[in-house]
Design an enzyme around this catalytic site. Structure first.
Site, PDB file in Angstrom:
ATOM      1  N   HIS A  94       0.858  -1.190   0.000  1.00 10.60           N
ATOM      2  CA  HIS A  94       0.000   0.000   0.000  1.00 10.60           C
ATOM      3  C   HIS A  94       0.895   1.240   0.000  1.00 10.60           C
ATOM      4  O   HIS A  94       0.948   2.009   0.964  1.00 10.60           O
ATOM      5  CB  HIS A  94      -0.941  -0.014   1.212  1.00 10.60           C
ATOM      6  CG  HIS A  94      -2.222  -0.734   0.945  1.00 10.60           C
ATOM      7  ND1 HIS A  94      -3.037  -0.405  -0.119  1.00 10.60           N
ATOM      8  CD2 HIS A  94      -2.844  -1.747   1.593  1.00 10.60           C
ATOM      9  CE1 HIS A  94      -4.109  -1.192  -0.116  1.00 10.60           C
ATOM     10  NE2 HIS A  94      -4.007  -2.022   0.902  1.00 10.60           N
ATOM     11  N   LEU A  95       1.567   1.459  -1.118  1.00 12.92           N
ATOM     12  CA  LEU A  95       2.510   2.559  -1.234  1.00 12.92           C
ATOM     13  C   LEU A  95       1.839   3.925  -1.168  1.00 12.92           C
ATOM     14  O   LEU A  95       2.504   4.929  -0.914  1.00 12.92           O
ATOM     15  CB  LEU A  95       3.283   2.437  -2.550  1.00 12.92           C
ATOM     16  CG  LEU A  95       4.116   1.164  -2.731  1.00 12.92           C
ATOM     17  CD1 LEU A  95       4.785   1.166  -4.098  1.00 12.92           C
ATOM     18  CD2 LEU A  95       5.160   1.045  -1.630  1.00 12.92           C
ATOM     19  N   GLU A  96       0.530   3.975  -1.407  1.00 13.62           N
ATOM     20  CA  GLU A  96      -0.167   5.272  -1.445  1.00 13.62           C
ATOM     21  C   GLU A  96      -0.122   6.014  -0.121  1.00 13.62           C
ATOM     22  O   GLU A  96      -0.280   7.236  -0.074  1.00 13.62           O
ATOM     23  CB  GLU A  96      -1.625   5.088  -1.904  1.00 13.62           C
ATOM     24  CG  GLU A  96      -2.539   4.369  -0.931  1.00 13.62           C
ATOM     25  CD  GLU A  96      -2.584   2.874  -1.098  1.00 13.62           C
ATOM     26  OE1 GLU A  96      -3.667   2.292  -0.931  1.00 13.62           O
ATOM     27  OE2 GLU A  96      -1.515   2.271  -1.385  1.00 13.62           O
ATOM     28  N   ILE A  97       0.110   5.288   0.980  1.00 17.65           N
ATOM     29  CA  ILE A  97       0.193   5.947   2.281  1.00 17.65           C
ATOM     30  C   ILE A  97       1.358   6.941   2.306  1.00 17.65           C
ATOM     31  O   ILE A  97       1.332   7.935   3.038  1.00 17.65           O
ATOM     32  CB  ILE A  97       0.352   4.903   3.416  1.00 17.65           C
ATOM     33  CG1 ILE A  97       0.115   5.536   4.788  1.00 17.65           C
ATOM     34  CG2 ILE A  97       1.719   4.229   3.368  1.00 17.65           C
ATOM     35  CD1 ILE A  97      -1.302   5.991   5.022  1.00 17.65           C
TER      36      ILE A  97
END
Length: 243
Positions: free
Chosen positions: A131-134
């Site tokens: 979940h790189l979007e964090i």
């Protein structure tokens, strides 16, 4: 129906939907999200289809939302961005037939969401998940992941953005099976055909119970996407400049 960013193949009672933006690592653009909604709606109404497989073209499964569209200075664009997100997620969460994700490569950010919103996940040995979007302020769909692997691990992966490989994904129960890349679709189709042997009425009744029990479905609020991306910091978006 013909699609620009998807390809659809039908083999008996199984349909294979392939995300077809390999040059963008199958990033989920506004147009692709609307196409996914239309495609799944069409397959849901097709009495010949019992099971749907979703996979990606090229080396990636899906890199998540298209970062080049993450701009919020135009009200009409924001309306299309959030509206497409809403209908796309709702369609996946409430799809009445079994969904299998055949994860051929990295499943990142919204691509990981796509995988966990399917009922069963088969990964190639080279697949990875994060979940790189964090890292740039985008919200993470926690409930979808926690439905699969439990709250403790989901919290860690959502808050840290840590990337895991296929072996770890299998160990924690994120994926059901890991196979060599060359056998991925073969194994996904074999599983789909096994599922499709059951009467459609039983499959759809079971899916209805799965949907009813899903925390992700219960926690989703139509229209809540309007403010969901307000924390995105454009300067931190990992967008590669054209050369």
């Amino acid at each position: 129906m013909a699609y620009k960013f998807l390809s659809v193949e039908k083999e008996g009672s199984v349909a294979v939907v392939t995300l077809n933006r390999p040059e963008k690592r199958n990033a989920l653009s506004i147009a692709l999200r609307y196409e996914m909604d239309a495609c799944l709606k069409e397959l849901e109404g097709d009495d010949e289809i019992s099971v749907v497989i979703i996979t990606g073209s090229g080396p990636a499964f899906c890199a998540g939302f298209d970062l080049t569209e993450m701009r919020f200075d135009d009200s009409e664009h924001v309306k299309r961005f959030t509206g497409s997100s809403d209908v796309y997620h709702q369609r996946l969460m409430r799809f009445r037939k079994p969904l299998i994700a055949a994860i051929n490569g990295p499943a990142l950010a919204g691509g990981l969401d796509l995988a966990v919103l399917c009922d069963i996940r088969i990964a190639s040995e080279g697949a990875s998940f994060a979940h790189l979007e964090i890292k740039f302020g985008s919200p993470v769909l926690f409930t979808a992941l926690s439905d699969i692997i439990g709250g403790g691990l989901a919290r860690e992966l959502c808050l840290t953005g840590r990337r895991i490989d296929a072996a770890e994904a299998l160990r924690i129960g994120l994926v059901n099976q890991v196979v060599p890349r060359g056998r991925l679709l073969e194994e996904a189709k074999r599983l789909a055909q096994t599922i499709a042997q059951a009467p459609r009425s039983g499959l759809e009744a079971t899916k209805a119970m799965i949907i009813q029990s899903s925390e992700a479905v219960r926690g989703w609020q139509t229209g809540a996407q309007a403010n969901a991306f307000s924390g995105v910091e454009p300067g931190k978006l990992p967008i590669r400049k054209a050369t």
